[in-house]
Design a protein around this motif. Structure first.
Motif, PDB file in Angstrom:
ATOM      1  N   ASN A  20      38.476  37.149  45.000  1.00 62.10           N
ATOM      2  CA  ASN A  20      37.208  37.854  44.815  1.00 62.10           C
ATOM      3  C   ASN A  20      36.484  37.947  46.162  1.00 62.10           C
ATOM      4  OD1 ASN A  20      34.555  38.545  44.225  1.00 62.10           O
ATOM      5  ND2 ASN A  20      34.629  37.569  42.213  1.00 62.10           N
ATOM      6  N   LEU A  25      41.029  47.892  42.659  1.00 65.71           N
ATOM      7  CA  LEU A  25      39.955  46.948  42.984  1.00 65.71           C
ATOM      8  C   LEU A  25      39.993  46.485  44.432  1.00 65.71           C
ATOM      9  CD1 LEU A  25      40.092  44.651  39.816  1.00 65.71           C
ATOM     10  CD2 LEU A  25      38.464  46.485  40.283  1.00 65.71           C
ATOM     11  N   GLU A  83      39.411  44.650  34.426  1.00 60.89           N
ATOM     12  CA  GLU A  83      38.917  44.559  35.793  1.00 60.89           C
ATOM     13  C   GLU A  83      38.000  43.360  35.969  1.00 60.89           C
ATOM     14  OE1 GLU A  83      38.926  47.214  33.913  1.00 60.89           O
ATOM     15  OE2 GLU A  83      40.210  48.680  34.956  1.00 60.89           O
ATOM     16  N   GLU A  84      37.113  43.131  35.003  1.00 64.72           N
ATOM     17  CA  GLU A  84      36.198  41.998  35.093  1.00 64.72           C
ATOM     18  C   GLU A  84      36.946  40.674  35.032  1.00 64.72           C
ATOM     19  OE1 GLU A  84      33.727  42.998  31.821  1.00 64.72           O
ATOM     20  OE2 GLU A  84      32.200  43.971  33.060  1.00 64.72           O
ATOM     21  N   VAL A 108      38.503  40.005  38.460  1.00 67.33           N
ATOM     22  CA  VAL A 108      37.492  39.555  39.418  1.00 67.33           C
ATOM     23  C   VAL A 108      37.078  38.117  39.129  1.00 67.33           C
ATOM     24  CG1 VAL A 108      35.148  39.951  40.263  1.00 67.33           C
ATOM     25  CG2 VAL A 108      36.670  41.899  39.850  1.00 67.33           C
ATOM     26  N   GLU A 109      36.869  37.784  37.873  1.00 64.07           N
ATOM     27  CA  GLU A 109      36.471  36.433  37.488  1.00 64.07           C
ATOM     28  C   GLU A 109      37.567  35.420  37.815  1.00 64.07           C
ATOM     29  OE1 GLU A 109      34.284  33.279  35.945  1.00 64.07           O
ATOM     30  OE2 GLU A 109      33.626  35.333  36.367  1.00 64.07           O
ATOM     31  N   ARG A 122      36.235  44.962  45.224  1.00 68.36           N
ATOM     32  CA  ARG A 122      35.884  43.705  44.573  1.00 68.36           C
ATOM     33  C   ARG A 122      36.933  42.613  44.786  1.00 68.36           C
ATOM     34  NH1 ARG A 122      34.153  45.174  38.511  1.00 68.36           N
ATOM     35  NH2 ARG A 122      33.170  43.111  38.688  1.00 68.36           N
ATOM     36  N   ILE A 123      38.130  43.029  45.213  1.00 66.36           N
ATOM     37  CA  ILE A 123      39.229  42.096  45.456  1.00 66.36           C
ATOM     38  C   ILE A 123      39.796  42.359  46.852  1.00 66.36           C
ATOM     39  CG2 ILE A 123      41.568  41.397  44.735  1.00 66.36           C
ATOM     40  CD1 ILE A 123      39.488  40.476  42.820  1.00 66.36           C
ATOM     41  N   CYS A 144      39.901  35.598  40.019  1.00 69.36           N
ATOM     42  CA  CYS A 144      40.215  35.513  41.445  1.00 69.36           C
ATOM     43  C   CYS A 144      39.079  34.913  42.265  1.00 69.36           C
ATOM     44  CB  CYS A 144      40.596  36.900  41.992  1.00 69.36           C
ATOM     45  SG  CYS A 144      42.181  37.496  41.381  1.00 69.36           S
ATOM     46  N   LYS A 145      38.203  34.134  41.636  1.00 75.54           N
ATOM     47  CA  LYS A 145      37.216  33.388  42.421  1.00 75.54           C
ATOM     48  C   LYS A 145      37.928  32.418  43.358  1.00 75.54           C
ATOM     49  CE  LYS A 145      33.176  33.682  39.408  1.00 75.54           C
ATOM     50  NZ  LYS A 145      32.207  32.930  38.578  1.00 75.54           N
TER      51      LYS A 145
END
Length: 494
Positions: free
Chosen positions: A490, A468, A432-433, A436-437, A472-473, A439-440
Motif C-alpha cells: 500500500n 492499482l 480493490e479495497e 489495498v487493505e 494505491r499500490i 497490502c499494508k
C-alpha cells in the motif's frame, strides 16, 4: 525435370545407385523394380534416381527411337497400382543426334518402404535386389522420421524472399539463442532457418511453419489463413451484421493485433450497484479467457483447410470455431486432460513469443477465469471431426446476483495469510479495497491472489492488481517488475 546436358553427364556418372541404363523396351517388371528401388533410396542420399531407356551399359546412346506408345507405357507405371505408395516420378523423351532416350526421373519417397507387388526393392551400388528384413526395418524407421506434421513440410511454391528474414534475425532468433551463439553462427541464413525447421534444405524453400509465422503474405499460400470477426445483432446468425473485420498476415503481426482487438472491441465493462452507496465494475467476458481461446484456435487449427478461424459475437455469447477437430492422442473422452499438437512448430514459436505456455492448462484456466468473473462455464463442442467449436456466454444479472450471494468473487473463508486486524466489514469490501487493505504490509502476488479467493494469478494481476499500481499500490522492486521476489504494498503504508 533434368536437362539434356545433365542426362549426358549421368550416362557417364559413377553414381551407379542413381542410374539404371537399359536398351530393353518390353521388360515391364524390370522397369517397375527399378522405379521402386529408386523410390526407396536405400543409401539415404535424398537424390533423384533415373531409369534411362535407350542407353548401353557403358553409357553410350544405343540409337533407338522412342515413340508415344512407349512413353505412355512407362508413364502408366506411376498409377497402375502395382507400386505402393504411388511413386513421385516424371517421364520425358530426349532426342539426341545418336538416338532417343526415354528418362523416368524418380524422387525418393517420404513414405518408405515402397513395394512392387508386395516386395520392397532397393539399390546398393549398381545392384538391384529385394530388401532384407533388416533393410525393411531401416526404411520403416526412415518413414517415421519423414512423417512431419503439416507445418514442418515444405511450401514448394515459396522462396526465402517470401519470409520476413529481417524480423526473424532481429527479433525471433534472439529470443531462442543467446547473443554469443548468434554472433558465432556464420552459416547462411537458409541453414540457420533450417536448424529451427523454418526452411527445407532439400527443396530450397520455407516450411509451412515459416510461412504461417513469418511469411510476408501467408494467405497467398494458405487461403484459409485468417481470422474472420463478425458482430451479429441478436442471438443467432440471422441478425443484422453490426461489425465485420478480417485479420490476416503472419502470426507475429496478427497475434498482437488480435490481442488489442479483443481487449478494446469485445471486452466491455459496466458498473453494478452493490449497496446504496457502493458499486463495482463487472466485465461481459474475462479478457484473459477470450485471449486464451483465440490463441489456442490459431495454434491448433488445421492450416490446410480453406475455412478461416471464426470469431462470432452475439448479444449474449461468443462463438469461436476453427478447422480441425481434436488431434492425435486427444479424444472426446479424455478432453481436456490429454492434449496433442497438430502444429508443433507453430506451437513452439507461440510459446517463445509468450502467447501460450504449452502446459495443457488452457481450458482449465479459461473455466477458472469465467467462474471468477461470474460467467457460466464455456461450452466446448469436441465431437465434430472437422472443426472445434467453443461458446462463451456473457455475464447476466442473474449470474452476477447468484455469484454475489454465493461469494464467487469473495472469499468464503479467511486465508492463513490474512492479517489479524481484519475490518469487520470485510464481506462488503470491493476486490480493490481488499487488495489495498491486505497490502499494508508487502505481499506477493500469490498471497494477494489467494487472499482474494482467486485461482488464476495472471488473470487476477491483469484485471485487479495492475490498475492499482502507481495510484494505491506500488512494487517493492520497481526496477525488476518480473522478479520472483517481487511484492506489492500500500502506497500509504510508507
Amino acid at each position: 525435370m533434368i536437362s539434356p546436358e545433365e542426362i549426358l553427364d549421368l550416362l557417364k556418372s559413377t553414381e551407379s545407385y542413381r542410374v539404371e541404363r537399359t536398351t530393353s523396351t518390353g521388360n515391364m517388371d524390370k522397369f517397375c523394380e527399378a522405379i521402386c528401388a529408386f523410390a526407396n533410396d536405400m543409401p539415404g542420399a535424398r537424390k533423384n534416381g533415373y531409369l534411362i531407356i535407350g542407353a548401353n551399359d557403358d553409357g553410350g546412346i544405343a540409337g533407338m527411337k522412342v515413340d508415344d506408345a512407349l512413353l505412355k507405357k512407362i508413364a502408366g507405371i506411376r498409377s497402375d497400382g502395382n507400386i505402393l505408395p504411388l511413386p513421385t516420378m516424371s517421364v520425358e523423351r530426349f532426342v539426341f543426334p545418336d538416338g532417343d532416350l526415354l528418362v523416368a526421373e524418380v524422387r525418393p519417397s517420404d513414405l518408405p518402404p515402397v513395394r512392387y507387388r508386395g516386395r520392397a526393392f532397393i539399390r546398393i551400388g549398381p545392384r538391384r535386389d529385394i530388401a532384407t528384413e533388416a533393410e525393411e526395418r531401416i526404411l520403416t524407421e526412415r518413414r517415421c522420421s519423414f512423417m512431419a506434421t503439416f507445418d514442418g513440410t515444405p511450401c514448394l511454391n515459396a522462396r526465402i524472399e517470401d519470409l520476413d528474414v529481417d524480423y526473424i534475425k532481429s527479433s525471433y532468433l534472439p529470443k531462442i539463442f543467446d547473443a554469443e551463439t548468434i554472433a558465432e553462427d556464420t552459416r547462411d541464413i537458409k541453414e540457420q532457418l533450417a536448424s529451427i525447421h523454418l526452411f527445407d534444405r532439400d527443396n530450397d524453400c520455407p516450411t509451412y511453419a515459416g510461412i504461417i509465422l513469418f511469411g510476408r503474405n501467408p494467405k497467398y499460400f494458405l487461403m484459409g489463413d485468417y481470422v474472420q470477426f463478425v458482430r451479429f445483432a441478436g442471438k443467432d446468425k440471422g441478425g443484422e451484421i453490426l461489425n465485420e473485420r478480417q485479420f490476416e498476415g503472419p502470426l507475429y503481426r496478427m497475434l498482437p493485433t488480435l490481442e488489442s482487438f479483443v481487449k478494446d472491441a469485445i471486452i466491455t465493462q459496466r458498473p453494478v450497484p452493490e449497496s446504496l452507496f457502493r458499486e463495482r465494475t463487472v466485465w461481459n467476458y474475462p479478457e484473459g479467457a477470450i485471449r486464451e481461446l483465440v490463441m489456442n484456435a490459431c495454434m491448433h487449427r488445421d492450416y490446410q483447410s480453406n475455412m478461416p478461424i471464426r470469431l462470432y459475437q452475439f448479444d449474449d455469447y461468443i462463438e469461436i470455431m476453427n478447422a480441425g477437430g481434436l488431434y492425435g492422442e486427444a479424444r472426446p473422452e479424455n478432453f481436456p486432460s490429454v492434449n496433442d499438437y497438430r502444429n508443433p512448430l507453430v506451437a513452439e514459436a507461440m510459446k517463445v513469443g509468450k502467447y501460450v505456455n504449452k502446459f495443457n492448462r488452457g481450458v482449465t484456466r479459461v473455466q477458472e477465469m469465467l467462474k471468477d468473473n461470474g460467467n457460466p462455464p464455456a461450452d466446448f463442442d469436441v465431437n465434430t471431426i472437422t472443426a472445434f467449436r467453443v461458446k462463451v456466454y456473457a455475464t447476466t444479472e442473474a449470474d452476477l446476483s447468484a455469484g454475489h450471494k454465493s461469494g464467487t468473487s469473495q472469499p468464503t473463508s479467511q486465508p492463513t495469510s490474512q492479517p489479524t486486524s481484519q475490518p469487520t466489514s470485510q464481506v462488503d469490501m470491493t476486490i480493490e479495497e481488499k487488495i489495498v487493505e491486505f497490502c499494508k504490509e508487502p505481499r506477493s502476488l500469490a498471497e494477494i491472489t489467494s487472499y482474494c479467493n482467486f485461482k488464476d494469478q495472471r488473470y487476477f494481476r491483469e484485471r485487479y492488481l495492475s490498475p492499482l499500481l502507481g495510484t494505491r499500490i506500488q512494487m517493492t522492486i520497481p526496477d525488476k517488475p518480473t522478479s520472483r521476489f517481487q511484492k506489492y504494498k500500500n502506497i500509504c503504508s510508507n
